[in-house]
Motif scaffolding. Structure first.
Motif, mmCIF file in Angstrom:
data_model
loop_
_atom_site.group_PDB
_atom_site.id
_atom_site.type_symbol
_atom_site.label_atom_id
_atom_site.label_comp_id
_atom_site.label_asym_id
_atom_site.label_seq_id
_atom_site.Cartn_x
_atom_site.Cartn_y
_atom_site.Cartn_z
ATOM 1 N N GLU A 39 0.840 -1.203 0.000
ATOM 2 C CA GLU A 39 0.000 0.000 0.000
ATOM 3 C C GLU A 39 0.877 1.256 0.000
ATOM 4 O OE1 GLU A 39 -1.974 3.419 1.323
ATOM 5 O OE2 GLU A 39 -0.725 2.355 2.752
ATOM 6 N N ALA A 40 1.954 1.256 0.795
ATOM 7 C CA ALA A 40 2.851 2.417 0.850
ATOM 8 C C ALA A 40 3.524 2.649 -0.499
ATOM 9 C CB ALA A 40 3.898 2.223 1.937
ATOM 10 N N LYS A 41 3.788 1.574 -1.227
ATOM 11 C CA LYS A 41 4.467 1.682 -2.522
ATOM 12 C C LYS A 41 3.519 2.077 -3.656
ATOM 13 C CE LYS A 41 8.330 -1.226 -1.255
ATOM 14 N NZ LYS A 41 8.915 -2.577 -1.307
ATOM 15 N N ARG A 42 2.276 2.351 -3.327
ATOM 16 C CA ARG A 42 1.353 2.925 -4.314
ATOM 17 C C ARG A 42 1.537 4.442 -4.393
ATOM 18 N NH1 ARG A 42 -4.274 1.157 -2.651
ATOM 19 N NH2 ARG A 42 -4.855 2.350 -4.501
ATOM 20 N N PHE A 43 2.171 5.037 -3.363
ATOM 21 C CA PHE A 43 2.529 6.451 -3.326
ATOM 22 C C PHE A 43 1.318 7.365 -3.530
ATOM 23 C CE2 PHE A 43 6.237 4.131 -5.092
ATOM 24 C CZ PHE A 43 7.087 4.272 -4.007
ATOM 25 N N LEU A 44 0.280 7.119 -2.746
ATOM 26 C CA LEU A 44 -0.928 7.920 -2.840
ATOM 27 C C LEU A 44 -0.885 9.054 -1.814
ATOM 28 C CD1 LEU A 44 -3.547 5.048 -3.192
ATOM 29 C CD2 LEU A 44 -2.519 6.443 -5.001
ATOM 30 N N ALA A 45 -1.120 10.263 -2.295
ATOM 31 C CA ALA A 45 -1.129 11.432 -1.416
ATOM 32 C C ALA A 45 -2.459 11.520 -0.682
ATOM 33 C CB ALA A 45 -0.907 12.693 -2.247
ATOM 34 N N TYR A 53 8.397 10.403 2.746
ATOM 35 C CA TYR A 53 9.061 9.104 2.676
ATOM 36 C C TYR A 53 10.540 9.352 2.938
ATOM 37 C CZ TYR A 53 5.150 6.731 0.286
ATOM 38 O OH TYR A 53 3.955 6.162 -0.037
ATOM 39 N N VAL A 54 11.121 8.626 3.881
ATOM 40 C CA VAL A 54 12.558 8.677 4.136
ATOM 41 C C VAL A 54 13.078 7.265 3.921
ATOM 42 C CG1 VAL A 54 14.378 9.117 5.823
ATOM 43 C CG2 VAL A 54 12.322 10.553 5.808
ATOM 44 N N TYR A 55 14.063 7.129 3.035
ATOM 45 C CA TYR A 55 14.546 5.793 2.694
ATOM 46 C C TYR A 55 16.062 5.732 2.689
ATOM 47 C CZ TYR A 55 15.417 7.565 -2.052
ATOM 48 O OH TYR A 55 15.875 8.270 -3.131
ATOM 49 N N GLU A 116 0.811 16.902 -0.838
ATOM 50 C CA GLU A 116 2.087 16.630 -1.506
ATOM 51 C C GLU A 116 2.820 15.471 -0.838
ATOM 52 O OE1 GLU A 116 4.539 20.109 -1.635
ATOM 53 O OE2 GLU A 116 3.272 21.082 -3.139
ATOM 54 N N ILE A 117 3.644 14.792 -1.638
ATOM 55 C CA ILE A 117 4.515 13.727 -1.134
ATOM 56 C C ILE A 117 5.950 14.182 -1.350
ATOM 57 C CG2 ILE A 117 5.219 11.320 -1.330
ATOM 58 C CD1 ILE A 117 2.461 10.689 -2.464
ATOM 59 N N HIS A 118 6.776 14.030 -0.312
ATOM 60 C CA HIS A 118 8.177 14.420 -0.366
ATOM 61 C C HIS A 118 9.032 13.172 -0.140
ATOM 62 C CE1 HIS A 118 6.896 18.610 -0.144
ATOM 63 N NE2 HIS A 118 5.994 18.158 0.711
ATOM 64 N N PHE A 119 10.146 13.078 -0.866
ATOM 65 C CA PHE A 119 11.041 11.927 -0.763
ATOM 66 C C PHE A 119 12.408 12.397 -0.302
ATOM 67 C CE2 PHE A 119 7.735 10.680 -3.647
ATOM 68 C CZ PHE A 119 7.501 9.356 -3.324
ATOM 69 N N LYS A 135 13.876 14.167 -6.114
ATOM 70 C CA LYS A 135 12.687 14.293 -6.951
ATOM 71 C C LYS A 135 11.781 13.084 -6.729
ATOM 72 C CE LYS A 135 15.012 16.921 -10.528
ATOM 73 N NZ LYS A 135 15.400 16.966 -11.945
ATOM 74 N N PRO A 136 10.463 13.278 -6.844
ATOM 75 C CA PRO A 136 9.539 12.163 -6.635
ATOM 76 C C PRO A 136 9.835 10.940 -7.497
ATOM 77 C CG PRO A 136 8.330 14.214 -6.649
ATOM 78 C CD PRO A 136 9.746 14.549 -7.048
ATOM 79 N N GLU A 137 10.173 11.137 -8.761
ATOM 80 C CA GLU A 137 10.446 9.978 -9.613
ATOM 81 C C GLU A 137 11.684 9.205 -9.149
ATOM 82 O OE1 GLU A 137 11.856 13.731 -11.807
ATOM 83 O OE2 GLU A 137 10.022 13.130 -10.816
ATOM 84 N N THR A 138 12.670 9.918 -8.626
ATOM 85 C CA THR A 138 13.867 9.259 -8.089
ATOM 86 C C THR A 138 13.525 8.486 -6.822
ATOM 87 O OG1 THR A 138 15.292 10.986 -8.989
ATOM 88 C CG2 THR A 138 16.212 9.648 -7.209
ATOM 89 N N GLY A 139 12.797 9.117 -5.904
ATOM 90 C CA GLY A 139 12.428 8.453 -4.652
ATOM 91 C C GLY A 139 11.583 7.213 -4.885
ATOM 92 N N LYS A 140 10.588 7.319 -5.747
ATOM 93 C CA LYS A 140 9.730 6.162 -6.047
ATOM 94 C C LYS A 140 10.541 5.022 -6.638
ATOM 95 C CE LYS A 140 5.593 8.929 -6.868
ATOM 96 N NZ LYS A 140 4.625 9.386 -7.876
ATOM 97 N N ARG A 141 11.392 5.342 -7.619
ATOM 98 C CA ARG A 141 12.221 4.313 -8.261
ATOM 99 C C ARG A 141 13.119 3.608 -7.246
ATOM 100 N NH1 ARG A 141 16.326 7.109 -11.165
ATOM 101 N NH2 ARG A 141 17.400 6.856 -9.186
ATOM 102 N N ASP A 142 13.789 4.400 -6.416
ATOM 103 C CA ASP A 142 14.706 3.817 -5.436
ATOM 104 C C ASP A 142 13.965 2.938 -4.431
ATOM 105 O OD1 ASP A 142 16.800 5.113 -6.686
ATOM 106 O OD2 ASP A 142 17.021 6.657 -5.135
#
Length: 162
Positions: A39-45, A53-55, A116-119, A135-142
């Motif tokens: 569910e967290a990896k769906r990245f829904l605001a 998200y801190v990873y 908003e979602i911040h990575f 950037k969001p696309e970088t955070g999601k990918r990682d």
């Protein structure tokens, strides 16, 4: 049938074993269920909160003895970070400070807005945290290629303090 009292040595060993097991259970932040991770990896605001998200992908780190470190936001303990894990948490809109503790002077001030979602990428080396807003696309990918969700510490929960 009555049970004979344990000898002093047996009682001491039992007490030591119980203490070790209790401390081991407190030593790390629990991993979330597969359902919560998915569910967290769906990245829904959420429209009523900002999400962070801190990873720790730790891809560029060659240190085989990578350390865990505690993650705080505005002085509130979120949990103990580990390599290849992430946290997701909601905050009110506004400025927030992500930081470590003690001699760890790593920190990042982040301004958030509702919906908003911040990575934030976190690297830990030599006991110091380095936070980087990505950037969001970088955070999601990682996160999708490396990381498992950890549960946030609940209010009143007592982590093992070092």
């Amino acid at each position: 049938m009555t049970r004979a009292p344990c000898s002093l040595l047996q009682c001491a060993r039992t007490a030591l074993l119980v203490l070790i097991l209790a401390l081991a259970g407190c030593a790390s932040t629990p991993q979330a269920t597969h359902e919560r991770d998915a569910e967290a990896k769906r990245f829904l605001a959420r429209p009523d909160a900002a999400m962070i998200y801190v990873y720790r992908d730790d891809f560029a780190v060659d240190d085989l003895d990578m350390q865990d470190t505690s993650l705080y936001v505005d002085g509130r303990l979120i949990g103990g970070t580990l390599p290849k894990t992430f946290f997701r948490f909601d905050v009110q809109a506004g400025a927030h400070l992500l930081h470590g503790y003690g001699f760890d002077q790593g920190n990042l001030k982040i301004d958030t807005h509702l919906g908003e979602i911040h990575f934030v990428s976190l690297q830990v080396a030599g006991g110091t945290s380095r936070f980087t807003l990505v950037k969001p696309e970088t955070g999601k990918r990682d996160i999708l290629r490396c990381c498992a969700l950890l549960e946030n510490w609940a209010p009143g929960q007592r982590p093992l303090l070092r």
